[in-house]
Design a protein around this motif. Structure first.
Motif, PDB file in Angstrom:
ATOM      1  N   VAL A 100       2.602  98.938 -24.647  1.00 51.38           N
ATOM      2  CA  VAL A 100       3.108  97.621 -24.444  1.00 51.38           C
ATOM      3  C   VAL A 100       4.357  97.749 -25.180  1.00 51.38           C
ATOM      4  O   VAL A 100       4.523  98.213 -26.232  1.00 51.38           O
ATOM      5  CB  VAL A 100       2.185  96.521 -24.460  1.00 51.38           C
ATOM      6  N   ASP A 101       5.388  96.723 -24.628  1.00 45.52           N
ATOM      7  CA  ASP A 101       6.503  96.335 -25.520  1.00 45.52           C
ATOM      8  C   ASP A 101       6.182  95.238 -26.357  1.00 45.52           C
ATOM      9  O   ASP A 101       5.011  94.775 -26.627  1.00 45.52           O
ATOM     10  CB  ASP A 101       7.599  96.012 -24.393  1.00 45.52           C
ATOM     11  N   ASN A 102       7.185  94.758 -26.866  1.00 48.97           N
ATOM     12  CA  ASN A 102       7.172  93.839 -28.192  1.00 48.97           C
ATOM     13  C   ASN A 102       6.406  92.571 -27.729  1.00 48.97           C
ATOM     14  O   ASN A 102       6.005  91.585 -28.252  1.00 48.97           O
ATOM     15  CB  ASN A 102       8.242  93.421 -28.770  1.00 48.97           C
ATOM     16  N   GLN A 103       6.624  92.099 -26.214  1.00 53.64           N
ATOM     17  CA  GLN A 103       5.968  91.056 -25.750  1.00 53.64           C
ATOM     18  C   GLN A 103       4.596  91.035 -25.186  1.00 53.64           C
ATOM     19  O   GLN A 103       4.011  90.330 -24.497  1.00 53.64           O
ATOM     20  CB  GLN A 103       6.954  90.276 -24.625  1.00 53.64           C
ATOM     21  N   GLY A 104       4.244  92.476 -25.311  1.00 52.17           N
ATOM     22  CA  GLY A 104       2.602  92.780 -24.724  1.00 52.17           C
ATOM     23  C   GLY A 104       2.620  92.916 -23.337  1.00 52.17           C
ATOM     24  O   GLY A 104       1.657  93.216 -22.697  1.00 52.17           O
ATOM     25  N   ASN A 105       3.725  93.401 -22.763  1.00 51.81           N
ATOM     26  CA  ASN A 105       4.036  93.805 -21.142  1.00 51.81           C
ATOM     27  C   ASN A 105       3.968  95.378 -21.236  1.00 51.81           C
ATOM     28  O   ASN A 105       4.462  96.038 -22.173  1.00 51.81           O
ATOM     29  CB  ASN A 105       5.392  93.300 -20.517  1.00 51.81           C
ATOM     30  N   PRO A 106       2.926  95.821 -20.225  1.00 55.53           N
ATOM     31  CA  PRO A 106       2.939  97.278 -20.042  1.00 55.53           C
ATOM     32  C   PRO A 106       4.436  97.832 -19.922  1.00 55.53           C
ATOM     33  O   PRO A 106       5.110  97.666 -19.232  1.00 55.53           O
ATOM     34  CB  PRO A 106       2.026  97.580 -18.917  1.00 55.53           C
TER      35      PRO A 106
END
Length: 195
Positions: A100-106
């Motif tokens: 995931v990225d820093n925003q929690g998105n895959p």
């Protein structure tokens, strides 16, 4: 709850188990790393098996530790293998959405989990199966609950480790493939546990 499930399934699978030590950690990379190798260095004890239901996306581990940090863990895992200690780790619980990225998105890329991707570790994946009327497995597929709770079995090819010699027959890719083995991981039908 997952720790309880793991311990109860392990106990059911090994009825002659004499003792069991549980090491727990928070989910950040440093504590995952520490808890994974802690059983290897417990004074006065040599485990036969270290089983870890944890791991982090390889790029996250590489960012957190760098190549030198991962090589330190690799040395400990190689030591365990040389000492006859079997080390098992989950290949992941989020399928292709594990990184995931820093925003929690895959992140839109395939990635595997470490330490399961280590050649010194047996990577354990998750499956689901269907039973027939005789209570025998009639079909088996990868665990994938994405319609319910975005959980699924992890696996693929490592981006860090080349294919180990024991996987030479797997084809033309020169990267460590995982999982090595799989077992029932889906919540349906799942396991009955006492909590």
């Amino acid at each position: 709850p997952e720790s309880t499930l793991d311990v109860e399934v392990l106990d059911a699978a090994t009825p002659n188990l004499k003792s069991l030590e549980v090491f727990e950690s928070n989910g950040d990379a440093a504590q995952v790393d520490e808890s994974f190798v802690a059983p290897l260095f417990t004074p006065g004890a040599k485990p036969d098996v270290v089983s870890a239901s944890l791991g982090l996306c390889e790029p996250d581990m590489q960012n957190a530790f760098g190549r030198a940090g991962i090589l330190t863990v690799e040395n400990a895992l190689e030591f365990a293998a040389a000492a006859g200690i079997s080390v098992l780790a989950a290949s992941g619980d989020k399928g292709s959405a594990d990184c995931v990225d820093n925003q929690g998105n895959p992140v839109d890329q395939l990635a595997t989990n470490y330490p399961a991707s280590s050649q010194w570790v047996t990577a354990v994946g998750g499956t689901n199966f269907t039973l027939n009327a005789a209570n025998q497995i009639s079909s088996q597929v990868v665990w994938n609950d994405t319609t319910d709770q975005v959980d699924a079995g992890g696996g693929g090819f490592s981006a860090i480790f080349h294919r180990p010699p024991y996987q030479a027959a797997l084809g033309t890719r020169d990267w460590r493939a995982l999982p090595d083995v799989s077992m029932l991981a889906d919540i349906s039908p799942g396991y009955a546990i006492y909590c």
